[in-house]
Enzyme design. Structure first.
Site, PDB file in Angstrom:
ATOM      1  N   CYS A 340       0.781  -1.282   0.100  1.00 50.47           N
ATOM      2  CA  CYS A 340      -0.027   0.006  -0.166  1.00 50.47           C
ATOM      3  C   CYS A 340       0.765   1.333   0.043  1.00 50.47           C
ATOM      4  CB  CYS A 340      -1.110  -0.045   1.089  1.00 50.47           C
ATOM      5  SG  CYS A 340      -0.549  -1.097   2.701  1.00 50.47           S
ATOM      6  N   ARG A 369       7.029 -11.294   5.165  1.00 43.35           N
ATOM      7  CA  ARG A 369       6.685 -11.154   6.561  1.00 43.35           C
ATOM      8  C   ARG A 369       7.061 -12.178   7.463  1.00 43.35           C
ATOM      9  NH1 ARG A 369       0.299  -9.689   6.083  1.00 43.35           N
ATOM     10  NH2 ARG A 369       0.333  -8.140   4.676  1.00 43.35           N
ATOM     11  N   GLN A 387       0.700 -11.286  -3.351  1.00 36.11           N
ATOM     12  CA  GLN A 387      -0.658 -10.902  -2.857  1.00 36.11           C
ATOM     13  C   GLN A 387      -1.402 -10.357  -4.446  1.00 36.11           C
ATOM     14  OE1 GLN A 387       0.050  -7.575  -0.191  1.00 36.11           O
ATOM     15  NE2 GLN A 387      -1.289  -8.735   1.312  1.00 36.11           N
ATOM     16  N   ASP A 389      -2.880  -7.944  -5.013  1.00 38.40           N
ATOM     17  CA  ASP A 389      -3.420  -6.757  -4.252  1.00 38.40           C
ATOM     18  C   ASP A 389      -3.892  -5.599  -5.152  1.00 38.40           C
ATOM     19  OD1 ASP A 389      -3.537  -5.280  -2.027  1.00 38.40           O
ATOM     20  OD2 ASP A 389      -1.393  -4.898  -1.704  1.00 38.40           O
ATOM     21  N   HIS A 391      -5.450  -1.297  -4.827  1.00 41.35           N
ATOM     22  CA  HIS A 391      -5.944  -0.407  -4.112  1.00 41.35           C
ATOM     23  C   HIS A 391      -6.745   0.825  -4.902  1.00 41.35           C
ATOM     24  CE1 HIS A 391      -2.569  -1.657  -1.654  1.00 41.35           C
ATOM     25  NE2 HIS A 391      -3.193  -1.402  -0.710  1.00 41.35           N
ATOM     26  N   LYS A 471     -14.368  -2.988   7.376  1.00 38.82           N
ATOM     27  CA  LYS A 471     -13.904  -3.887   6.194  1.00 38.82           C
ATOM     28  C   LYS A 471     -15.040  -4.998   5.914  1.00 38.82           C
ATOM     29  CE  LYS A 471     -11.214  -7.035   9.203  1.00 38.82           C
ATOM     30  NZ  LYS A 471     -10.009  -7.926   9.089  1.00 38.82           N
ATOM     31  N   HIS A 517      -8.217  -0.905   0.320  1.00 44.11           N
ATOM     32  CA  HIS A 517      -7.254  -2.017   0.246  1.00 44.11           C
ATOM     33  C   HIS A 517      -8.332  -3.135  -0.167  1.00 44.11           C
ATOM     34  CE1 HIS A 517      -4.469   0.200   2.715  1.00 44.11           C
ATOM     35  NE2 HIS A 517      -5.224   0.909   2.959  1.00 44.11           N
TER      36      HIS A 517
END
Length: 642
Positions: A340, A369, A387, A389, A391, A471, A517
C-alpha cells in the site's frame, strides 16, 4: 432484580439468585440443559450470582457456546486430571480450546507418545463416569501461588506471578477436591454433560511459543455432543489428511520447502505452471477496470515510519542495514510486508483531479513477513508470498458504488474457480481507531448499504474492523465444509492522509481521497493450497499443470503417440507422452496418482483407426473418439477459462 432476556421479555428474581435459578424459573427443560450463563455480555458459570438488574441469557449444552464450554471443561478438568493420574510428576501448562477441539501442554518426566493416547482416553472415560460436580473457589494471588507451589505446578505459578490480577483467581475442583486447575471459565456444572470425544495427536510445543523456553508435550483432542457428530468430524479429518496440499504437492511434484529458506516456496515446474495460469487468469479479469503497476521490493524505513507500519509491523519485517556513502550514515531498509505505501507513491506522481477518480491500481506484489517458525504451514502460511493486491483511490461518495463493483468482480472470479457461494463478514469499528465517528458512520453505512442492494446475506463482526476503517471479509467454504477467509475490502481514512495524497475537488480545493485496500485471492500461495485441497489435487482442466498424458500400449504406436502430442501442443495443451516399456495399467495408475486429468491410451486399434481412448481422472469409463474430434473437445475444454 429485573432480568432482561434475549427476546426483551423480563423476569423478577430475588437478589442473590444465580443463572441456574433463572433457568429453573423459566422452565424445567431449560434448567436441565443449562450449562452456563451470559450476564451483560460476559460468560459466567451457571451457579454464579447475578448482581442486580442485568441482561441475561442461558447457555445450553446443545448451543455452539455450550459445546465450546464442554470442550473447555474436558481439557481442563478431564484431560488434565487424567495426565496427572497417569503421570504424577508431570507439570500442567495451558489447556485452551481451538476450532472443533482442544489441547493441553504438559511437561512430563517420561515420554508421552501417540501410543499412549488410548491409555489416556481410557483414564478420561473413567473420570467422566464419576459424574463429579465441578465447583469454583475464588482465591487471592498469594493463596493461588501457595496452592500450586504445594503441587509443584511450576507453569501455573509463572502464570499467576505474571498476572496483574490480585484477587478472585478462579480455581475449579471436582467432588473429591483432589484435583484443581486454574481457569477463566466457565465450566460445565458437572461431568455428566461431557459428550463424545477423541484424542487425535501429540506434538511438541515450546512454552509461550518461544524456542528459548522448555519444549512441552501438546496433546490434542476433539469433542462433540454425540457419537454421530464426532464420527462425522473424524471422517472429515481423515478426508482432510488425504487432501493435505503438502502431501499432494509432493505426489504431484509441485513445490518444496527447505531449511535454507524457511517459509519460502521452491516452485517446481508443475507448481509454477499452476501459479502462472492462475495469475494470467486474474490478470485478464483486471484488464477492464484496473491499471497494473509494480513497486520496489526494498524501501527505506523512512517511508514505513511515515505510513505508520514501522511501529505496528516492525517485528514482522525483514530489514537490512547498509552504508550510505553519500550521506555518510547507515540506512535501514525493509523488504516490503505490504504494497500500500508504494501505491500511494505512484498516486502522488502528478496532480489528480476528482475527474480522475476512482483510480484503481493492481499489483501482483511479492511481500515478505516474518512469521514465527511454529506458525508456518506449507503454502497456507509462509514468509514470502504474492498478493493479488489492489488499491482504489476514490471520494467518499464513491464508496458504495466501488463496493458493489468489487463484490461483483470477486463473485465472478470465485465462481470460475468453483466457489459459487461465499459468506460476507462486515467488521465494524474497533475501540482503537483513527478517524471521526461521523466518518466511521458513513463508511459503515456505505458498506452495509452496498451489500444489501446486491442482495448478499452477511453477518456483522462488531469491533473487528481495521484501525483505519471498516472492512468486508469474504469467506469460502470448500468441498469438505471448511471455511477459508480469502478476499477482503478495507476502507482506509488514514494512510492517504499520512502520505499526503490529495486530489483537486470540483470547487478547486484539495481533498484527501479514501483509500480502499482489496484482494480477491489474498495470496497466490495460500489460495493454490486451498485449491489443491478443495479439488483433492484434481484441478479444473484449464488449471492443471499437466493436462494430458499420451500412454502407448506397445512400441509400434510410438510414432502415432508423438504425432498426437505435437497436435495438442499446437493447441496450447500441456501434454506429455509416456513411451516406456511398461504395462498400460501401470502407466494409468502412475499418472492418475499425479492427478493428470486426461490419459490417452494408444494401441494398434487406435493407430489404425486414427482414434484415441480417453480415460478421465476419477472415472473408470473409457471413451473412444476419432483424433480430430478428441483434439477439438480437449481444446474447447482448455479454452473455457484460459
Amino acid at each position: 432484580m429485573k432480568i432482561t432476556l434475549p427476546d426483551n421479555s423480563s423476569r423478577e428474581l430475588p437478589e442473590g439468585s444465580s443463572g441456574y435459578d433463572l433457568a429453573k424459573d423459566i422452565g424445567p427443560g431449560l434448567a436441565k440443559s443449562a450449562v452456563a450463563v451470559t450476564i451483560d455480555g460476559v460468560q459466567k458459570d451457571l451457579n454464579d450470582v447475578i448482581n442486580g438488574d442485568s441482561k441475561v441469557s442461558i447457555i445450553t449444552i446443545d448451543s455452539d457456546e455450550g459445546i465450546e464450554i464442554m470442550r473447555h471443561t474436558l481439557t481442563a478438568q478431564v484431560l488434565a486430571r487424567a495426565i496427572k493420574n497417569l503421570y504424577p510428576k508431570s507439570k500442567l501448562a495451558i489447556g485452551p480450546t481451538i476450532q472443533d477441539g482442544f489441547y493441553y501442554d504438559v511437561e512430563s518426566d517420561v515420554t508421552i507418545s501417540s501410543d499412549d493416547l488410548n491409555k489416556i482416553e481410557d483414564e478420561m472415560k473413567r473420570i467422566i463416569k464419576t459424574k463429579s460436580s465441578i465447583t469454583k473457589k475464588l482465591v487471592s494471588k498469594s493463596e493461588a501461588i501457595k496452592i500450586f507451589n504445594s503441587k509443584k505446578e511450576t507453569y501455573k505459578e509463572i502464570i499467576i506471578n505474571e498476572s496483574d490480577q490480585q484477587d478472585d483467581f478462579q480455581l475449579y475442583y471436582q467432588d473429591d477436591n483432589e484435583f484443581v486447575d486454574m481457569c477463566l471459565g466457565p465450566h460445565l456444572p458437572n461431568l455428566e454433560f461431557i459428550g463424545s470425544f477423541k484424542l487425535t495427536k501429540i506434538s511438541g510445543a515450546y512454552w509461550k511459543g518461544d524456542s528459548n523456553n522448555s519444549m512441552l508435550t501438546r496433546i490434542y483432542g476433539t469433542a462433540f455432543n454425540n457419537e454421530k457428530d464426532l464420527k462425522n468430524h473424524l471422517d472429515n479429518m481423515e478426508e482432510a489428511l488425504k487432501r493435505d496440499h503438502r502431501k499432494l504437492g509432493k505426489e504431484m511434484d509441485l513445490f518444496h520447502f527447505q531449511d535454507e529458506a524457511p517459509g519460502m516456496v521452491f516452485w517446481h515446474p508443475n507448481g509454477w505452471t499452476i501459479y502462472r495460469k492462475l495469475r494470467n487468469f486474474v490478470r485478464k479479469k483486471l484488464q477492464n477496470n484496473y491499471i497494473e503497476i509494480n513497486t520496489p521490493q526494498v524501501i527505506d524505513r523512512k517511508l514505513w515510519e511515515a505510513s505508520g507500519h514501522w511501529d505496528k509491523y516492525r517485528e514482522n519485517m525483514f530489514t537490512t542495514e547498509i552504508d550510505d556513502e553519500h550521506a555518510n550514515e547507515k540506512r535501514v531498509n525493509a523488504l516490503k510486508p505490504m504494497n500500500c505505501p508504494g501505491h500511494v507513491q505512484i498516486y502522488n506522481q502528478g496532480i489528480k483531479s476528482y475527474k480522475d477518480l476512482p483510480l484503481r491500481y493492481a499489483e501482483f506484489g511479492l511481500c515478505h513477513r516474518y512469521e514465527p517458525s511454529g506458525t508456518m504451514h506449507g503454502l497456507m502460511r509462509v514468509r514470502a508470498f504474492t498478493q493479488d493486491d489492489g488499491h482504489i483511490f476514490c471520494t467518499e461518495d464513491q464508496i458504495e458504488s466501488e463496493t458493489g463493483l468489487f463484490i461483483n468482480f470477486l463473485s465472478d472470479i470465485y465462481a470460475d474457480l468453483g466457489f459459487k457461494n461465499f459468506d460476507i463478514k462486515l467488521s465494524t469499528r474497533p475501540e482503537m481507531r483513527v478517524g471521526s465517528d461521523e466518518t466511521w458512520d458513513k463508511a459503515e453505512h456505505s458498506l452495509e448499504t452496498a451489500i444489501k442492494n446486491l442482495g448478499h446475506p452477511y453477518r456483522i463482526d462488531e469491533g473487528d474492523g481495521a484501525f483505519y476503517g471498516p472492512k468486508l471479509d469474504f469467506v469460502l467454504t470448500d468441498a469438505i465444509g471448511r471455511e477459508w477467509q480469502c478476499g477482503t475490502f478495507q476502507l482506509d481514512f488514514n494512510l492517504a492522509d499520512r502520505l499526503e495524497a490529495k486530489y483537486i475537488g470540483e470547487d478547486g480545493k484539495k481533498y484527501t481521497p479514501v483509500m480502499i485496500h482489496r484482494a480477491v485471492l489474498g495470496s497466490f500461495e495460500r489460495f493454490i493450497g486451498i485449491l489443491i485441497e478443495n479439488y483433492a489435487g484434481k484441478l479444473p482442466f484449464w488449471l492443471a499443470p499437466q493436462q494430458v498424458v499420451i500412454a502407448s500400449i506397445i512400441s509400434d504406436v510410438n510414432d502415432y503417440s508423438l504425432e498426437i502430442m505435437e497436435l495438442l501442443k499446437k493447441e496450447g495443451i500441456s501434454v506429455d507422452v509416456d513411451l516406456r516399456n511398461e504395462k498400460i495399467s501401470y502407466k494409468i495408475r502412475e499418472h492418475s496418482s499425479k492427478k493428470v486429468p486426461i490419459i490417452l491410451a494408444i494401441g494398434i486399434k487406435e493407430k489404425e483407426a486414427r482414434t484415441v481412448s480417453i480415460r478421465r481422472i476419477g472415472s473408470q469409463e473409457t471413451e473412444v473418439l476419432d483424433l480430430k474430434n478428441a483434439i477439438e473437445q480437449i481444446t474447447k475444454e482448455n479454452r473455457a477459462l484460459n
